[in-house]
Design a protein around this motif. Structure first.
Motif, PDB file in Angstrom:
ATOM      1  N   SER A   1      -3.649  -1.832  -3.391  1.00 44.31           N
ATOM      2  CA  SER A   1      -2.162  -2.023  -3.596  1.00 44.31           C
ATOM      3  C   SER A   1      -1.620  -2.049  -4.941  1.00 44.31           C
ATOM      4  O   SER A   1      -2.267  -1.900  -5.771  1.00 44.31           O
ATOM      5  CB  SER A   1      -1.977  -3.558  -3.178  1.00 44.31           C
ATOM      6  OG  SER A   1      -2.552  -4.032  -2.138  1.00 44.31           O
TER       7      SER A   1
ATOM      8  N   SER B   1      -8.308   1.172   4.613  1.00 48.72           N
ATOM      9  CA  SER B   1      -7.920   2.642   5.224  1.00 48.72           C
ATOM     10  C   SER B   1      -8.846   3.821   4.780  1.00 48.72           C
ATOM     11  O   SER B   1      -8.326   4.898   5.200  1.00 48.72           O
ATOM     12  CB  SER B   1      -6.385   3.039   4.579  1.00 48.72           C
ATOM     13  OG  SER B   1      -6.411   3.155   3.369  1.00 48.72           O
TER      14      SER B   1
ATOM     15  N   VAL C   1      -6.543 -11.616   8.109  1.00 47.37           N
ATOM     16  CA  VAL C   1      -7.763 -12.296   8.741  1.00 47.37           C
ATOM     17  C   VAL C   1      -7.738 -13.686   8.831  1.00 47.37           C
ATOM     18  O   VAL C   1      -8.401 -14.468   9.644  1.00 47.37           O
ATOM     19  CB  VAL C   1      -9.124 -11.781   7.884  1.00 47.37           C
ATOM     20  CG1 VAL C   1     -10.309 -12.326   8.327  1.00 47.37           C
ATOM     21  CG2 VAL C   1      -9.032 -10.246   7.838  1.00 47.37           C
TER      22      VAL C   1
ATOM     23  N   GLN D   1       0.014   6.894  -3.296  1.00 45.72           N
ATOM     24  CA  GLN D   1      -1.369   7.131  -2.624  1.00 45.72           C
ATOM     25  C   GLN D   1      -2.173   6.489  -3.484  1.00 45.72           C
ATOM     26  O   GLN D   1      -2.293   6.785  -4.962  1.00 45.72           O
ATOM     27  CB  GLN D   1      -1.259   8.203  -1.864  1.00 45.72           C
ATOM     28  CG  GLN D   1      -2.337   8.406  -1.088  1.00 45.72           C
ATOM     29  CD  GLN D   1      -2.610   9.474  -0.047  1.00 45.72           C
ATOM     30  OE1 GLN D   1      -2.142  10.630  -0.335  1.00 45.72           O
ATOM     31  NE2 GLN D   1      -3.033   9.294   1.299  1.00 45.72           N
TER      32      GLN D   1
ATOM     33  N   GLY E   1       0.765  -1.104   0.118  1.00 44.48           N
ATOM     34  CA  GLY E   1      -0.046  -0.040  -0.159  1.00 44.48           C
ATOM     35  C   GLY E   1       1.008   1.275   0.036  1.00 44.48           C
ATOM     36  O   GLY E   1       2.024   1.192  -0.108  1.00 44.48           O
TER      37      GLY E   1
ATOM     38  N   ILE F   1       1.829   3.710   2.566  1.00 40.20           N
ATOM     39  CA  ILE F   1       2.754   4.032   3.385  1.00 40.20           C
ATOM     40  C   ILE F   1       3.685   2.728   3.543  1.00 40.20           C
ATOM     41  O   ILE F   1       4.913   2.898   3.664  1.00 40.20           O
ATOM     42  CB  ILE F   1       2.215   4.419   4.647  1.00 40.20           C
ATOM     43  CG1 ILE F   1       1.225   5.654   4.628  1.00 40.20           C
ATOM     44  CG2 ILE F   1       3.222   4.627   5.994  1.00 40.20           C
ATOM     45  CD1 ILE F   1       0.538   5.904   5.798  1.00 40.20           C
TER      46      ILE F   1
HETATM   47  N1  NAD Z   1      -2.577   7.202   4.739  1.00 37.20           N
HETATM   48  C1  NAD Z   1      -2.639   8.104   6.024  1.00 37.20           C
HETATM   49  O1  NAD Z   1      -2.716   9.282   5.569  1.00 37.20           O
HETATM   50  C2  NAD Z   1      -2.758   7.295   6.997  1.00 37.20           C
HETATM   51  C3  NAD Z   1      -2.611   8.125   8.367  1.00 37.20           C
HETATM   52  C4  NAD Z   1      -2.834   7.507   9.639  1.00 37.20           C
HETATM   53  C5  NAD Z   1      -2.808   6.391   9.683  1.00 37.20           C
HETATM   54  N2  NAD Z   1      -2.635   5.585   8.509  1.00 37.20           N
HETATM   55  C6  NAD Z   1      -2.307   3.899   8.746  1.00 37.20           C
HETATM   56  O2  NAD Z   1      -1.435   3.387   7.971  1.00 37.20           O
HETATM   57  C7  NAD Z   1      -1.426   2.203   7.595  1.00 37.20           C
HETATM   58  C8  NAD Z   1      -1.434   2.161   6.211  1.00 37.20           C
HETATM   59  O3  NAD Z   1      -2.149   3.173   5.246  1.00 37.20           O
HETATM   60  P1  NAD Z   1      -2.008   3.407   3.833  1.00 37.20           P
HETATM   61  O4  NAD Z   1      -2.430   4.636   3.694  1.00 37.20           O
HETATM   62  O5  NAD Z   1      -0.665   2.813   3.310  1.00 37.20           O
HETATM   63  O6  NAD Z   1      -3.309   2.346   3.331  1.00 37.20           O
HETATM   64  P2  NAD Z   1      -3.353   1.629   2.002  1.00 37.20           P
HETATM   65  O7  NAD Z   1      -4.717   1.345   1.664  1.00 37.20           O
HETATM   66  O8  NAD Z   1      -2.597   2.551   0.778  1.00 37.20           O
HETATM   67  O9  NAD Z   1      -2.658   0.445   1.818  1.00 37.20           O
HETATM   68  C9  NAD Z   1      -2.808  -0.531   3.093  1.00 37.20           C
HETATM   69  C10 NAD Z   1      -2.206  -2.085   2.418  1.00 37.20           C
HETATM   70  O10 NAD Z   1      -3.039  -2.998   3.648  1.00 37.20           O
HETATM   71  C11 NAD Z   1      -3.251  -4.163   2.714  1.00 37.20           C
HETATM   72  N3  NAD Z   1      -4.338  -4.913   3.535  1.00 37.20           N
HETATM   73  C12 NAD Z   1      -5.365  -4.480   4.023  1.00 37.20           C
HETATM   74  N4  NAD Z   1      -6.112  -5.397   4.702  1.00 37.20           N
HETATM   75  C13 NAD Z   1      -5.423  -6.447   4.575  1.00 37.20           C
HETATM   76  C14 NAD Z   1      -5.432  -7.737   4.873  1.00 37.20           C
HETATM   77  N5  NAD Z   1      -6.630  -8.227   5.596  1.00 37.20           N
HETATM   78  N6  NAD Z   1      -4.268  -8.560   4.855  1.00 37.20           N
HETATM   79  C15 NAD Z   1      -3.175  -8.178   4.511  1.00 37.20           C
HETATM   80  N7  NAD Z   1      -3.236  -7.178   3.764  1.00 37.20           N
HETATM   81  C16 NAD Z   1      -3.966  -6.206   3.989  1.00 37.20           C
HETATM   82  C17 NAD Z   1      -3.816  -3.695   1.541  1.00 37.20           C
HETATM   83  O11 NAD Z   1      -3.845  -4.569   0.206  1.00 37.20           O
HETATM   84  C18 NAD Z   1      -2.890  -2.446   1.388  1.00 37.20           C
HETATM   85  O12 NAD Z   1      -1.976  -2.693   0.258  1.00 37.20           O
HETATM   86  C19 NAD Z   1      -2.929   1.648   7.891  1.00 37.20           C
HETATM   87  O13 NAD Z   1      -2.926   0.901   9.034  1.00 37.20           O
HETATM   88  C20 NAD Z   1      -3.559   3.234   8.091  1.00 37.20           C
HETATM   89  O14 NAD Z   1      -4.631   3.110   9.164  1.00 37.20           O
HETATM   90  C21 NAD Z   1      -2.607   6.065   7.360  1.00 37.20           C
END
Ligand code: NAD
Length: 335
Positions: free
Chosen positions: A41, A87, A63, A195, A12, A14
């Motif tokens: 992703s 997210s 899960v 993103q 994803g 971050i």
């Molecule tokens: N983007 C932001 O501004 C932000 C801010 C605060 C916190 N966060 C936290 O940072 C983390 C990453 O956020 P992001 O923006 O990169 O999100 P994103 O949606 O871009 O990426 C999340 C990744 O997690 C994977 N994923 C989701 N559910 C899954 C599962 N059940 N099993 C395996 N993989 C799974 C997805 O396939 C994806 O690649 C998250 O925990 C989010 O809550 C993000």
């Protein structure tokens, strides 16, 4: 740095930035990325390290408890950076179930399987660390004044933030109940390359370049703090290595913007970078749309703890980082 690092959600936004960052910074470490590969992703972001003998990818849904158990026992991670989560707030409003499953149950599965494996060996139990990455949204919303700190009460308002709050509490309980070596970060809105299109900054750039209406919720008065993703990667790395066990650290860019002002700023930079003259100012495409239900008014961060205890700081040059980010998306969307 520890030698075997498990990163969840590494395909994803971050997570992919974090993997590139850590892989370059710690040449002695190996990284395993587990990700279920959702719509959010994109494995191509990890092309720079794809052929590395210090990086492995495995498609896996956290899960699935048995799959989590098997991977923990075969990889034997010394540290976990847990980012995998659903997210996007809007998606959680349309369908909350995957958020509860991935964010709460998924976090539990990882924690519990790490706990069971790590406790089999005293050295492993003490040294191996679980970093849980969460959001400032767990604290609800602020009025015009004040900022969230680690002491702010939890008051999540969306199914997304509620699911992250739930996961934070499970992590917290593993410290208080079992003495497990956990740390949590709660950060503000990240921006930077990789993103997903659905998020605010990519949406503004994409719709503007397509000459479509740029949607802005309500009157655009909501305020967010913006943190550059690389600054966040450094913060996670620091908390992972030096944070105090059982503690949480709030991370923010000290960089508050009303949504409408940020959208106008992006339009101004786009006008300079790819504009076709004053007649076609991208700002004319801004369109106010019905507000998101339960839309938190303002988030702001007091990051004193991570700054004072761990010496973290964010970069000063927001406008430069924003311009680089915009250039990255312009290239992506113009391909
Ligand atoms: N983007 C932001 O501004 C932000 C801010 C605060 C916190 N966060 C936290 O940072 C983390 C990453 O956020 P992001 O923006 O990169 O999100 P994103 O949606 O871009 O990426 C999340 C990744 O997690 C994977 N994923 C989701 N559910 C899954 C599962 N059940 N099993 C395996 N993989 C799974 C997805 O396939 C994806 O690649 C998250 O925990 C989010 O809550 C993000």
């Amino acid at each position: 740095m520890k030698k075997r690092i498990l990163v969840t959600g590494g395909a994803g936004f971050i997570g992919s930035n974090l993997l590139l960052h850590l892989h370059e910074k710690y040449p002695e470490a190996h990284f395993l990325n587990i990700d279920k590969l959702s719509y959010a992703s994109d494995l191509s972001y990890l092309d720079p390290i794809k052929g590395s003998n210090r990086y492995t990818f495995k498609k896996l849904d956290i899960v699935d408890r048995k799959a989590v158990r098997d991977i923990i026992r075969s990889y034997k991670p010394e540290g976990v950076f847990h980012l995998a989560a659903e997210s996007h707030v809007d998606n959680s409003i349309k369908g909350p179930e995957p958020f509860i499953k991935s964010n709460v149950l998924g976090t539990f599965n990882l924690l519990e399987e790490c706990r069971q494996f790590w406790k089999e060996d005293e050295g492993r139990w003490q040294n191996n660390r679980f970093l849980h990455v969460s959001t400032d949204e767990v604290y609800g919303e602020l009025g015009e004044q004040g900022a969230f700190s680690e002491d702010s009460p939890y008051a999540p308002n969306s199914p997304y933030s509620a699911s992250k709050a739930g996961s934070d509490f499970v992590v917290r309980s593993y410290f208080h109940t079992y003495g497990m070596n956990v740390v949590t970060t709660n950060c503000s809105n990240n921006f930077g390359p990789h993103q997903h299109d659905e998020k605010l900054i990519p949406t503004v750039i994409r719709t503007a370049l397509n000459k479509n209406n740029i949607p802005v919720y309500g009157k655009g008065e909501n305020v967010r703090d913006w943190l550059y993703v690389t600054d966040h990667c450094e913060a996670m790395d620091l908390v992972f290595r030096e944070g105090t066990t059982g503690e949480t650290y709030i991370v923010g860019g000290n960089n508050e913007w009303k949504n409408i002002d940020l959208v106008k700023k992006i339009c101004d930079i786009l006008n300079e970078e790819v504009g076709e003259g004053p007649e076609s100012d991208y700002k004319s495409l801004i369109t106010f749309v019905t507000d998101r239900p339960g839309h938190d008014f303002r988030y702001a961060i007091d990051a004193s703890k991570i700054k004072e205890e761990l010496g973290w700081k964010s970069q000063e040059s927001f406008e430069e980082r924003l311009r680089e980010t915009i250039q990255w998306y312009v290239k992506r969307y113009n391909k």
